[in-house]
Design an enzyme around this catalytic site. Structure first.
Site, PDB file in Angstrom:
ATOM      1  N   ARG A  30       2.965   0.107  -6.189  1.00 19.76           N
ATOM      2  CA  ARG A  30       1.701   0.856  -6.230  1.00 19.76           C
ATOM      3  C   ARG A  30       1.014   0.711  -7.573  1.00 19.76           C
ATOM      4  O   ARG A  30       0.487   1.673  -8.122  1.00 19.76           O
ATOM      5  CB  ARG A  30       1.954   2.345  -5.980  1.00 19.76           C
ATOM      6  CG  ARG A  30       2.367   2.686  -4.584  1.00 19.76           C
ATOM      7  CD  ARG A  30       1.150   2.749  -3.665  1.00 19.76           C
ATOM      8  NE  ARG A  30       1.521   3.341  -2.417  1.00 19.76           N
ATOM      9  CZ  ARG A  30       1.205   4.576  -2.047  1.00 19.76           C
ATOM     10  NH1 ARG A  30       0.493   5.330  -2.838  1.00 19.76           N
ATOM     11  NH2 ARG A  30       1.594   5.027  -0.890  1.00 19.76           N
ATOM     12  N   ARG A  34      -5.058   4.884  -7.816  1.00 20.83           N
ATOM     13  CA  ARG A  34      -5.943   5.893  -8.412  1.00 20.83           C
ATOM     14  C   ARG A  34      -5.667   6.216  -9.867  1.00 20.83           C
ATOM     15  O   ARG A  34      -6.507   6.779 -10.545  1.00 20.83           O
ATOM     16  CB  ARG A  34      -5.892   7.167  -7.566  1.00 20.83           C
ATOM     17  CG  ARG A  34      -6.661   7.013  -6.271  1.00 20.83           C
ATOM     18  CD  ARG A  34      -6.308   8.082  -5.285  1.00 20.83           C
ATOM     19  NE  ARG A  34      -4.907   7.955  -4.914  1.00 20.83           N
ATOM     20  CZ  ARG A  34      -4.271   8.777  -4.098  1.00 20.83           C
ATOM     21  NH1 ARG A  34      -4.905   9.816  -3.599  1.00 20.83           N
ATOM     22  NH2 ARG A  34      -3.014   8.569  -3.794  1.00 20.83           N
ATOM     23  N   ARG A  43     -13.462   2.463  -5.855  1.00 21.25           N
ATOM     24  CA  ARG A  43     -13.288   3.369  -4.710  1.00 21.25           C
ATOM     25  C   ARG A  43     -14.449   4.360  -4.547  1.00 21.25           C
ATOM     26  O   ARG A  43     -14.612   4.919  -3.464  1.00 21.25           O
ATOM     27  CB  ARG A  43     -11.967   4.135  -4.856  1.00 21.25           C
ATOM     28  CG  ARG A  43     -10.813   3.532  -4.119  1.00 21.25           C
ATOM     29  CD  ARG A  43     -10.863   3.780  -2.609  1.00 21.25           C
ATOM     30  NE  ARG A  43     -10.172   4.998  -2.227  1.00 21.25           N
ATOM     31  CZ  ARG A  43     -10.743   6.051  -1.689  1.00 21.25           C
ATOM     32  NH1 ARG A  43     -12.044   6.050  -1.479  1.00 21.25           N
ATOM     33  NH2 ARG A  43     -10.041   7.103  -1.378  1.00 21.25           N
ATOM     34  N   ASP A  79      -2.174  -1.684   2.776  1.00 19.90           N
ATOM     35  CA  ASP A  79      -1.284  -0.568   3.075  1.00 19.90           C
ATOM     36  C   ASP A  79      -0.308  -1.010   4.150  1.00 19.90           C
ATOM     37  O   ASP A  79      -0.577  -1.970   4.869  1.00 19.90           O
ATOM     38  CB  ASP A  79      -2.078   0.655   3.557  1.00 19.90           C
ATOM     39  CG  ASP A  79      -1.200   1.897   3.543  1.00 19.90           C
ATOM     40  OD1 ASP A  79      -0.977   2.456   2.464  1.00 19.90           O
ATOM     41  OD2 ASP A  79      -0.673   2.262   4.608  1.00 19.90           O
ATOM     42  N   TYR A 155       5.904   7.544  11.169  1.00 21.89           N
ATOM     43  CA  TYR A 155       4.518   8.042  11.154  1.00 21.89           C
ATOM     44  C   TYR A 155       3.894   7.982  12.553  1.00 21.89           C
ATOM     45  O   TYR A 155       3.146   8.876  12.943  1.00 21.89           O
ATOM     46  CB  TYR A 155       3.659   7.215  10.190  1.00 21.89           C
ATOM     47  CG  TYR A 155       3.914   7.483   8.728  1.00 21.89           C
ATOM     48  CD1 TYR A 155       3.276   8.538   8.068  1.00 21.89           C
ATOM     49  CD2 TYR A 155       4.762   6.674   7.983  1.00 21.89           C
ATOM     50  CE1 TYR A 155       3.488   8.772   6.715  1.00 21.89           C
ATOM     51  CE2 TYR A 155       4.981   6.902   6.626  1.00 21.89           C
ATOM     52  CZ  TYR A 155       4.344   7.953   6.000  1.00 21.89           C
ATOM     53  OH  TYR A 155       4.559   8.168   4.668  1.00 21.89           O
TER      54      TYR A 155
HETATM   55  O1  CP3 Z   1       1.779  -1.566  -4.457  1.00 25.59           O
HETATM   56  C1  CP3 Z   1       0.564  -1.784  -4.432  1.00 25.59           C
HETATM   57  O2  CP3 Z   1      -0.200  -1.644  -5.432  1.00 25.59           O
HETATM   58  C2  CP3 Z   1      -0.036  -2.338  -3.134  1.00 25.59           C
HETATM   59  C3  CP3 Z   1      -0.666  -1.385  -2.301  1.00 25.59           C
HETATM   60  C4  CP3 Z   1       0.102  -0.368  -1.458  1.00 25.59           C
HETATM   61  C5  CP3 Z   1      -0.513   0.832  -1.033  1.00 25.59           C
HETATM   62  N1  CP3 Z   1       0.359   1.473  -0.203  1.00 25.59           N
HETATM   63  C6  CP3 Z   1      -1.872   1.262  -1.402  1.00 25.59           C
HETATM   64  C7  CP3 Z   1      -2.298   2.641  -1.132  1.00 25.59           C
HETATM   65  C8  CP3 Z   1       1.388  -0.400  -0.917  1.00 25.59           C
HETATM   66  C9  CP3 Z   1       2.484  -1.435  -1.105  1.00 25.59           C
HETATM   67  C10 CP3 Z   1       1.532   0.765  -0.120  1.00 25.59           C
HETATM   68  C11 CP3 Z   1       2.745   1.062   0.641  1.00 25.59           C
HETATM   69  C12 CP3 Z   1       2.841   2.315   1.403  1.00 25.59           C
HETATM   70  N2  CP3 Z   1       1.847   3.004   2.032  1.00 25.59           N
HETATM   71  C13 CP3 Z   1       4.074   2.970   1.682  1.00 25.59           C
HETATM   72  C14 CP3 Z   1       5.434   2.479   1.267  1.00 25.59           C
HETATM   73  C15 CP3 Z   1       5.722   2.722  -0.165  1.00 25.59           C
HETATM   74  C16 CP3 Z   1       5.815   4.151  -0.567  1.00 25.59           C
HETATM   75  O3  CP3 Z   1       4.959   4.566  -1.366  1.00 25.59           O
HETATM   76  O4  CP3 Z   1       6.755   4.827  -0.148  1.00 25.59           O
HETATM   77  C17 CP3 Z   1       3.782   4.106   2.441  1.00 25.59           C
HETATM   78  C18 CP3 Z   1       4.777   5.122   2.954  1.00 25.59           C
HETATM   79  C19 CP3 Z   1       2.375   4.112   2.665  1.00 25.59           C
HETATM   80  C20 CP3 Z   1       1.597   5.090   3.460  1.00 25.59           C
HETATM   81  C21 CP3 Z   1       0.557   5.731   2.636  1.00 25.59           C
HETATM   82  N3  CP3 Z   1      -0.635   5.133   2.292  1.00 25.59           N
HETATM   83  C22 CP3 Z   1       0.580   7.023   2.087  1.00 25.59           C
HETATM   84  C23 CP3 Z   1       1.703   8.015   2.244  1.00 25.59           C
HETATM   85  C24 CP3 Z   1      -0.629   7.184   1.391  1.00 25.59           C
HETATM   86  C25 CP3 Z   1      -1.126   8.412   0.708  1.00 25.59           C
HETATM   87  C26 CP3 Z   1      -0.335   8.729  -0.486  1.00 25.59           C
HETATM   88  C27 CP3 Z   1      -1.217   8.714  -1.679  1.00 25.59           C
HETATM   89  O5  CP3 Z   1      -0.891   7.983  -2.618  1.00 25.59           O
HETATM   90  O6  CP3 Z   1      -2.224   9.462  -1.661  1.00 25.59           O
HETATM   91  C28 CP3 Z   1      -1.378   5.981   1.511  1.00 25.59           C
HETATM   92  C29 CP3 Z   1      -2.694   5.675   0.927  1.00 25.59           C
HETATM   93  C30 CP3 Z   1      -2.692   4.598  -0.120  1.00 25.59           C
HETATM   94  N4  CP3 Z   1      -2.045   3.392  -0.010  1.00 25.59           N
HETATM   95  C31 CP3 Z   1      -3.397   4.630  -1.362  1.00 25.59           C
HETATM   96  C32 CP3 Z   1      -3.163   3.398  -1.996  1.00 25.59           C
HETATM   97  C33 CP3 Z   1      -3.711   2.906  -3.301  1.00 25.59           C
HETATM   98  C34 CP3 Z   1      -4.312   5.741  -1.854  1.00 25.59           C
HETATM   99  C35 CP3 Z   1      -5.648   5.382  -1.288  1.00 25.59           C
HETATM  100  C36 CP3 Z   1      -6.837   5.985  -1.957  1.00 25.59           C
HETATM  101  O7  CP3 Z   1      -7.207   7.104  -1.563  1.00 25.59           O
HETATM  102  O8  CP3 Z   1      -7.449   5.301  -2.810  1.00 25.59           O
END
Ligand code: CP3
Length: 351
Positions: A30, A34, A43, A79, A155
């Protein structure tokens, strides 16, 4: 050390395969997100889903962590839910994934489509091809990724994030055939999706099984390990090593090491030296700083990085990373200190 230092791409691939390196490569889960002001600016103008589908903006955001925090690998911005609409399931983000019609019946599983991801999400491969071309001159590696079947299913059945995913876990016991059928569909999707990413230029791929650690070792062996083994066996691993991340998975480390993956990525609840003893030469290790430790002053972060490198010394190979993803309130300075400390392990003075 002797000899020229390897390029970041060579260093990462060698560490994944357990070949000698001058120091551990470093990147962060990640790493685009943000906590970066550059990301928040992009964004402001579009939603998360729009950003994932906008090739130019997604490429821009994927590259931000190179200059902003000194990461040595690029993971394409997307994602784990990106390929899921191709199954015929609607997904929204608020901010985590939400499923309007959670999957609870055999008819819903039967109705899932078997998409060719190259047709259902062509923008993903366009992003990867563009990134690979951009990165060639810098010799930085490009990583692909996918959600693992158990975590995607959690999910899809629950409908949203949850502390215990009780609806999904009860399905394993009440309707095992249904749960198995859903996992089988998601395993097929994951294999097709990751192989298409490798074909489009991903040089290593990471499988995220964020929720598999919710199971006992016996249940993990029954429900999770077969999906990992099938994916590892069907991927073009000669072209791209496989990194397996199981969050909260200290109790299933041996099982993760026997999945066929090249690297096991660990959360911070495990001591890397213990992990290295337990897995032997079967896999390399990735991890595992607590993301909250990036709030420490730079010299403390450097001490933590040195500690991790020392703990990981008996491992077959080590990729320095966090134990989970960067958080929205992660200090940019802390991430910079983390990658700079990794470079200093090899005697490099450039921050
Ligand atoms: O690693 C990276 O920089 C690549 C991008 C990436 C995202 N999500 C971007 C994202 C990766 C590899 C993920 C994986 C992901 N997504 C997982 C597995 C890894 C982990 O964190 O356990 C899971 C469970 C998800 C599902 C998901 N997507 C959740 C639970 C959330 C919300 C949590 C949060 O951070 O608010 C997302 C949204 C998400 N995915 C964001 C980003 C940058 C936030 C989006 C935003 O509002 O800008």
């Amino acid at each position: 050390m002797g000899g020229a230092s390897p390029s970041p791409t060579e260093r990462l691939l060698r560490a994944c395969r357990g070949e000698p390196v001058d120091r551990p490569p470093v990147w962060l889960m990640r790493q685009a997100g943000r906590y970066l002001p550059e990301y928040r600016r992009v964004r402001e103008r579009l939603s998360f889903l729009e950003l994932c589908r906008d090739v130019d903006r997604a490429v821009e955001v994927s590259l931000q962590p190179i200059d902003a925090v000194g990461s040595e690998a690029v993971i394409f911005f997307s994602d784990i839910f990106t390929p899921v609409p191709g199954l015929g399931v609607e997904v929204e983000f608020a901010p985590g994934p939400t499923i309007a019609e959670p999957i609870r019946s055999g008819a819903q599983v039967e109705a899932l489509r078997a998409p060719d991801p190259r047709e259902s999400v062509p923008f993903v491969f366009e992003i990867l091809r563009t990134l690979r071309a951009e990165l060639a001159s810098r010799e930085l590696p490009l990583l692909g990724f996918a959600g693992a079947p158990f975590t995607l299913a959690a999910y899809l059945v629950e409908g949203q994030g949850s502390r215990h995913f009780g609806t999904w876990k009860r399905m394993l016991w009440r309707e095992p055939a249904l749960a198995r059928a859903l996992l089988a569909r998601l395993t097929d999707l994951t294999v097709a999706y990751l192989n298409a990413q490798i074909e489009a230029g991903a040089q290593a791929v990471q499988l995220f099984d964020t929720w598999a650690g919710l199971l006992s070792p016996a249940d993990y062996r029954a429900w999770v390990q077969p999906t990992h083994r099938e994916i590892a066996a069907k991927l073009d691993r000669a072209a791209a090593p496989l990194i397996l991340y199981v969050n909260d998975g200290a109790h299933v480390l041996e099982e993760a090491a026997e999945s066929g993956a090249d690297v096991v990525s660990l959360d911070w609840r495990v001591d890397l030296a213990d992990a290295a003893r337990r897995v032997g030469r079967r896999v390399s290790l990735q991890g595992n700083l607590d993301p909250c430790a990036l709030a420490a002053p730079p010299d403390e972060i450097a001490r933590q990085v040195a500690r991790l490198a020392e703990e990981a010394a008996p491992a077959r190979g080590h990729v320095l990373n966090l134990g989970h993803g960067c958080l929205p309130d992660t200090p940019v300075e802390g991430v910079r200190a983390f990658t700079a400390a990794a470079r200093r392990l090899g005697g490099e003075t450039r921050a």
